[in-house]
Scaffold this active site. Structure first.
Site, PDB file in Angstrom:
ATOM      1  N   TYR A   1      27.141  34.123  33.258  1.00  0.00           N
ATOM      2  CA  TYR A   1      26.968  32.744  33.716  1.00  0.00           C
ATOM      3  C   TYR A   1      27.688  31.738  32.809  1.00  0.00           C
ATOM      4  CZ  TYR A   1      25.033  28.792  36.209  1.00  0.00           C
ATOM      5  OH  TYR A   1      24.923  27.654  36.960  1.00  0.00           O
TER       6      TYR A   1
ATOM      7  N   ASP B   1      30.894  47.223  36.035  1.00  0.00           N
ATOM      8  CA  ASP B   1      29.817  46.242  36.236  1.00  0.00           C
ATOM      9  C   ASP B   1      29.671  45.975  37.731  1.00  0.00           C
ATOM     10  OD1 ASP B   1      28.035  44.100  36.075  1.00  0.00           O
ATOM     11  OD2 ASP B   1      29.605  42.643  35.600  1.00  0.00           O
TER      12      ASP B   1
ATOM     13  N   HIS C   1      29.168  45.144  32.101  1.00  0.00           N
ATOM     14  CA  HIS C   1      29.074  43.685  32.100  1.00  0.00           C
ATOM     15  C   HIS C   1      29.390  43.098  30.720  1.00  0.00           C
ATOM     16  CE1 HIS C   1      27.661  39.975  33.961  1.00  0.00           C
ATOM     17  NE2 HIS C   1      26.822  39.762  32.967  1.00  0.00           N
TER      18      HIS C   1
END
Length: 459
Positions: A186, A382, A434
């Site tokens: 994010y 990911d 990730h």
């Protein structure tokens, strides 16, 4: 005689109060923030560390916690750039992830007490500044409890900018130094938004204090439409979901036309997640850490498939370490005795996230036009913010290609692939999840070095 003594004492007390009200000069503030030794730290650490608080809003009493880890003295920290690292969530700590799982010099042992060195730490190449942002994340706090329930993209960017302005006053030796912003997940929102704010504030300034040169993001939330399309495609092409689920997701999920998915879309997502089974969605080919309740990332409202947090068992070590009173003391952290324990991610902050634009692409266009160096990287295992999502987002920018898709190498072995566009470089890292530097530390180090040197990945 008694009166004159009283008068002197009164003047003395006023003088003391004035002294306390005046902030310390920068060098003294730096010395106050210097870390002498962390509990469990290995011997002969050859670099300086500083940590503490910078107030970003006096009225609300919002203060952000930072940890600066300089380059080793042998590598000349005074000539190396400064890189600000941000983790996402929203609501997750850059100390928990970036500093102690990914790019920092220390890793936390399974006992939750001792530290060991990361040979591929990024501070070997730059001075790294970790920031827990926004207030309510990690050790960062606000005296207004309502701030934790009203955080969002805009205030996060504004507070981070205020943090930088104030931090550079405390560390004037970093003024005018080459400066970069990096982050993942994010922080695909945080990083370009903060870069845009710095760029706009620098406009018309002859010699800006914050000498922004560019930014880099990894497995980054970028554009809702492309993130949805690319994620569902990744699930299907990697055999994680059925044909019928893939078709249902394409039909039911309206791909970023609104802030929250419809009920039909949520049901389709729930079915798809059930089909995926007990895998680690943040790293689909590694074993999940089953013997602990998984932490919850807070993107679940916006991107429901992200509600299972990455937990390769390392998160619990940091939760143990950073809650030790002696560790907090060494870090000059938790000085206000916040009424909750330090967590890797704050559910309150993330679950109540206020504002979040659907796309970062307009910011990319503005900053590419401004000539900033922009690199986007992606670990290809990911399934949460997958490489397909990133490729669709970049494709939407319609940038001319300078160097077409090619494999890059590390010791004769393919480390991933890269494509160089006009104004942007894309790099994939093979076998990385990730958190790219956690899974492929050496390859991530090569990537960071190439970014700083502005050289293409080794072919």
């Amino acid at each position: 005689m008694g009166y004159s003594l009283l008068f002197v004492l009164l003047l003395l007390s006023i003088f003391i109060k004035l002294c306390l009200a005046i902030s310390l000069p920068p060098i003294e503030e730096q010395e106050r923030d210097k870390i002498t030794h962390l509990p469990g730290q290995p011997k002969n650490v050859g670099f300086a560390q500083y940590s503490g608080y910078v107030t970003v809003n006096e009225q609300a009493g919002r203060a952000l916690f930072y940890w600066l880890i300089e380059s080793p003295a042998s590598r000349g920290p005074e000539s190396r750039p400064l890189v600000l690292w941000l983790n996402g969530g929203p609501g997750c700590s850059s100390i928990a992830y970036g500093a102690t799982e990914e790019i920092g010099p220390f890793r936390i042992s399974s006992d939750g007490k001792s530290l060991y060195l990361n040979p591929y730490a990024w501070n070997n190449l730059a001075n790294i500044l970790f920031l827990e942002s926004p207030a309510g994340v990690g050790f960062s706090y606000s005296n207004e409890t309502s701030d934790l329930y009203t955080a969002g993209d805009q205030r996060t960017a504004e507070d981070a900018y205020t943090f930088l302005v104030n931090w550079f006053e405390r560390f004037p030796q970093y003024k005018y130094r080459d400066f970069y912003i990096a982050g993942e997940s994010y922080a695909g929102h945080y990083v370009p938004q903060l870069a845009q704010l710095v760029y706009q504030k620098n406009k018309g300034v002859q010699k800006p204090t914050i000498n922004l040169k560019g930014f880099m993001v990894g497995n980054a939330v970028t554009d809702d439409y492309n993130d949805y399309v690319g994620t569902f495609e990744y699930w299907w092409t990697h055999g994680l979901i059925s044909d019928s689920s893939y078709k249902m997701l394409q039909m039911a999920c309206n791909f970023g036309s609104s802030q929250h998915p419809s009920m039909q879309c949520k049901e389709a997502l729930r079915d798809a997640v059930l089909e995926q089974g007990n895998i680690d969605p943040y790293s689909i080919y590694t074993r999940p850490c089953n013997d602990t309740a998984s932490l919850k990332h807070s993107l679940g409202g916006r991107y429901p498939w992200m509600s299972r947090a990455y937990d390769p068992c390392t998160e619990r070590y940091s939760a143990s370490y950073f809650n030790h009173p002696e560790v907090q003391k060494a870090l000059h952290a938790n000085v206000t005795n916040i009424p909750y324990s330090w967590k890797t991610c704050s559910g309150i902050v993330g679950d109540n996230w206020a504002d979040s634009p659907l796309s970062m692409l307009p910011i990319y266009q503005e900053l590419i036009g401004a000539g900033l160096k922009i690199w986007v990287y992606s670990g290809d295992t990911d399934s949460v913010v997958p490489v397909t999502a990133t490729r669709y987002s970049i494709d939407a920018l319609k940038l001319p290609t300078i160097t077409n898709w090619y494999p890059w190498y590390d010791n004769g072995k393919v480390g991933g692939w890269s494509q160089v566009y006009e104004g942007l470089t894309l790099v994939t890292v093979t076998g990385a999840g990730h958190e790219v530097p956690l899974h492929r530390p050496r390859q991530a180090f090569i990537l960071f070095r190439s970014f700083l040197e502005n050289k293409p990945m080794p072919s």
